[in-house]
Design an enzyme around this catalytic site. Structure first.
Site: not given
Ligand code: NAD
Length: 253
Positions: A137, A150
């Site tokens: 991130s 986080y």
């Molecule tokens: P999201 O919550 O929209 O999707 C998460 C996915 O992971 C879903 O498919 C969910 O079913 C799955 N999941 C959740 N818990 C789980 C577990 N215990 N085991 C297996 N699968 C599991 O999240 P996102 O926003 O798409 O984020 C994905 C990654 O990107 C994360 O690592 C997050 O920290 C990172 N990230 C997100 C953002 C943002 O702005 N959305 C920014 C920077 C980094």
């Protein structure tokens, strides 16, 4: 050249889904995952390529091992692991507790490490082009107020990428990271929908818009491809310029 056998953790929606979709469009065979039973994503991606779904909780070692074992069985071999499943649990510093800490570190850090370990064990000595991609991130680089847990998990991913890269290089496995900025997904939706949040955020993003999951997918395909064969240990920020920006003398418009 596309590396053909790809598994992505946490990929039934959000960034993980977009990454899986980008690999599917590039011609790879894929395995997607969630801790919850969900066949919708697999059906959608199954129209693009061979796609398998493996239910596994990546926040524990058994779940990580099960996911990689099943992914390897379904595809016959594995070229690329994308560590993506992550969560956001945080709050005011004084309210943080050990349970919140464990929940975040178990999925965001431990899950990445043990999936990487299980993946590396499946890569054969003569295999070419294996790689691991870890989703960090912009919080791997710079802190956000009231985001201590986080930020700490994502800071750990920056060093995990480097550490795995130097440890696995002699086995021919490259390890890189992607650092998304603010991306519109189910994880961020509620926050983005509050009041003027979108406007406030857009003003601080040099490219002037909030990221979409499809902004991230192609970067993962690139990092796994032959075009990136001399890149390892790097975190590539896909953030509309957030991490490049200093304080400004101009008042926000
Ligand atoms: P999201 O919550 O929209 O999707 C998460 C996915 O992971 C879903 O498919 C969910 O079913 C799955 N999941 C959740 N818990 C789980 C577990 N215990 N085991 C297996 N699968 C599991 O999240 P996102 O926003 O798409 O984020 C994905 C990654 O990107 C994360 O690592 C997050 O920290 C990172 N990230 C997100 C953002 C943002 O702005 N959305 C920014 C920077 C980094």
């Amino acid at each position: 050249m596309v590396r053909p056998c790809v598994c992505v953790t946490g990929s039934t929606h959000g960034i993980g889904f977009a990454i899986a979709k980008a690999f599917a469009k590039s011609g790879a065979r894929i395995v997607i995952n969630s801790h919850e039973a969900d066949t919708t994503a697999a059906r959608e991606l199954g129209a693009l390529t061979e796609c398998h779904f493996v239910q596994a909780d990546l926040s524990n070692v058994e779940g990580a091992n099960h996911f990689i074992e099943q992914a390897h069985q379904r595809l016959g071999s594995l070229d690329t692991l994308v560590n993506n499943a992550g969560t956001f649990t945080d709050g005011d510093f004084g309210t943080l507790d050990a349970q919140m800490f464990d929940r975040a570190f178990d999925l965001n850090v431990k899950g990445y490490l043990f999936a990487a370990q299980a993946f590396a064990a499946k890569v054969s000595g003569d295999q070419q082009g294996a790689s691991i991609i870890c989703i960090g991130s912009t919080n791997s680089l710079a802190a956000e107020k009231n985001s201590v847990i986080y930020d700490s998990t994502k800071g750990a991913i920056l060093m995990m990428v480097r550490s795995l890269a130097v440890s696995l290089a002699e086995r021919g496995i490259r390890v890189n990271g992607i650092g998304p900025g603010i991306v519109e997904t189910p994880l961020t939706q509620a926050g983005l929908d509050q009041g003027d949040t979108r406007k406030v955020l857009r003003r601080q993003i040099p490219l002037g818009r909030i990221g979409q999951p499809d902004d991230i997918g192609p970067t993962a395909v690139f990092l796994a491809s032959e075009a990136a064969d001399y890149i390892t240990g790097q975190m590539l920020y896909v953030d509309g310029g957030i991490s490049a920006q200093q304080m400004s003398w101009d008042a926000p418009g």
